[in-house]
Design a protein around this motif. Structure first.
Motif, PDB file in Angstrom:
ATOM      1  N   ASN A 162      33.166  37.422  43.338  1.00 13.86           N
ATOM      2  CA  ASN A 162      34.075  36.428  42.749  1.00 13.86           C
ATOM      3  C   ASN A 162      33.388  35.462  41.787  1.00 13.86           C
ATOM      4  OD1 ASN A 162      36.642  37.213  43.569  1.00 13.86           O
ATOM      5  ND2 ASN A 162      36.373  36.275  45.581  1.00 13.86           N
ATOM      6  N   ARG A 206      47.263  42.231  35.372  1.00 13.18           N
ATOM      7  CA  ARG A 206      46.978  41.369  36.525  1.00 13.18           C
ATOM      8  C   ARG A 206      47.124  42.088  37.864  1.00 13.18           C
ATOM      9  NH1 ARG A 206      43.918  37.787  35.539  1.00 13.18           N
ATOM     10  NH2 ARG A 206      44.619  36.493  37.224  1.00 13.18           N
ATOM     11  N   HIS A 255      42.788  47.178  40.173  1.00 15.22           N
ATOM     12  CA  HIS A 255      41.620  47.069  39.298  1.00 15.22           C
ATOM     13  C   HIS A 255      40.335  47.228  40.108  1.00 15.22           C
ATOM     14  CE1 HIS A 255      38.962  45.553  36.150  1.00 15.22           C
ATOM     15  NE2 HIS A 255      38.485  44.667  37.017  1.00 15.22           N
ATOM     16  N   LYS A 256      40.250  46.550  41.233  1.00 15.40           N
ATOM     17  CA  LYS A 256      39.058  46.656  42.089  1.00 15.40           C
ATOM     18  C   LYS A 256      38.828  48.095  42.537  1.00 15.40           C
ATOM     19  CE  LYS A 256      38.913  42.021  44.092  1.00 15.40           C
ATOM     20  NZ  LYS A 256      39.012  41.243  45.332  1.00 15.40           N
ATOM     21  N   LEU A 297      45.144  43.086  40.361  1.00  9.94           N
ATOM     22  CA  LEU A 297      43.769  42.849  40.793  1.00  9.94           C
ATOM     23  C   LEU A 297      43.265  43.868  41.807  1.00  9.94           C
ATOM     24  CD1 LEU A 297      43.785  38.943  41.093  1.00  9.94           C
ATOM     25  CD2 LEU A 297      43.090  40.354  39.157  1.00  9.94           C
ATOM     26  N   GLU A 298      44.050  44.167  42.819  1.00 12.49           N
ATOM     27  CA  GLU A 298      43.589  45.113  43.844  1.00 12.49           C
ATOM     28  C   GLU A 298      43.434  46.519  43.268  1.00 12.49           C
ATOM     29  OE1 GLU A 298      42.305  44.525  46.879  1.00 12.49           O
ATOM     30  OE2 GLU A 298      42.514  42.453  46.213  1.00 12.49           O
ATOM     31  N   ILE A 334      43.785  45.427  34.889  1.00 13.37           N
ATOM     32  CA  ILE A 334      43.474  43.993  34.879  1.00 13.37           C
ATOM     33  C   ILE A 334      44.292  43.273  33.808  1.00 13.37           C
ATOM     34  CG2 ILE A 334      41.462  43.920  33.315  1.00 13.37           C
ATOM     35  CD1 ILE A 334      41.929  42.076  36.693  1.00 13.37           C
TER      36      ILE A 334
END
Length: 155
Positions: free
Chosen positions: A106, A33, A38-39, A35-36, A30
């Protein structure tokens, strides 16, 4: 000297360590940056924590908890440490569920606030969990193990 380790506590401790590693990986992702990625990392961190909990809870219910088998003069320190670990784990679980939920829904304002706190609490939970494991099964031989069912039903 017998160096055999109990299989279920060893497996469950491995899963909590894997969970913490995935949280650390997710933290790095994260910060970059990603994001995917990180998820996905946080999903696996949560999954590994759930697997840990299922093994731990099943073992506690059906096999039981292992008493501290070390010297009596340090038992009080172990007990205080264990209470600290259990408190951290409980707080960490609540924070983890809230952080995962807020991230997937979100609700990023809450997620950004809780995420770093959750991660730090989870790291300390994992570290103290490993310490409890080492004290119960590696440094000292575990004491008596009594199942909850046997304790409640008396057989």
């Amino acid at each position: 000297m017998d160096y055999s380790l109990p299989i279920l506590p060893t497996i469950s401790t491995t899963f909590i360590v894997l969970s913490a590693i995935m949280v650390a990986i997710g933290w790095v992702q994260i910060s970059k940056r990603k994001l995917e990625a990180h998820k996905k990392s946080m999903f696996f961190a949560g999954l590994f924590a759930v697997i840990f909990f299922i093994i731990y809870a099943s073992r506690t219910i059906f096999i039981g908890n292992t008493a501290f088998g070390g010297p009596d003069d340090i038992k009080i320190y172990y007990t205080i440490f264990l209470i600290f670990h259990i408190t951290l784990a409980t707080i960490g679980a609540g924070l983890g569920i809230t952080s995962l939920y807020s991230g997937y829904k979100n609700k990023l304002r809450l997620h950004r606030k809780l995420g770093p706190i959750t991660s730090i609490v989870w790291f300390f939970t994992a570290i103290t969990g490993v310490a409890v494991y080492l004290l119960l099964y590696v440094f000292y031989h575990g004491g008596e193990t009594t199942s909850v069912i046997k304790a409640i039903l008396g057989f």
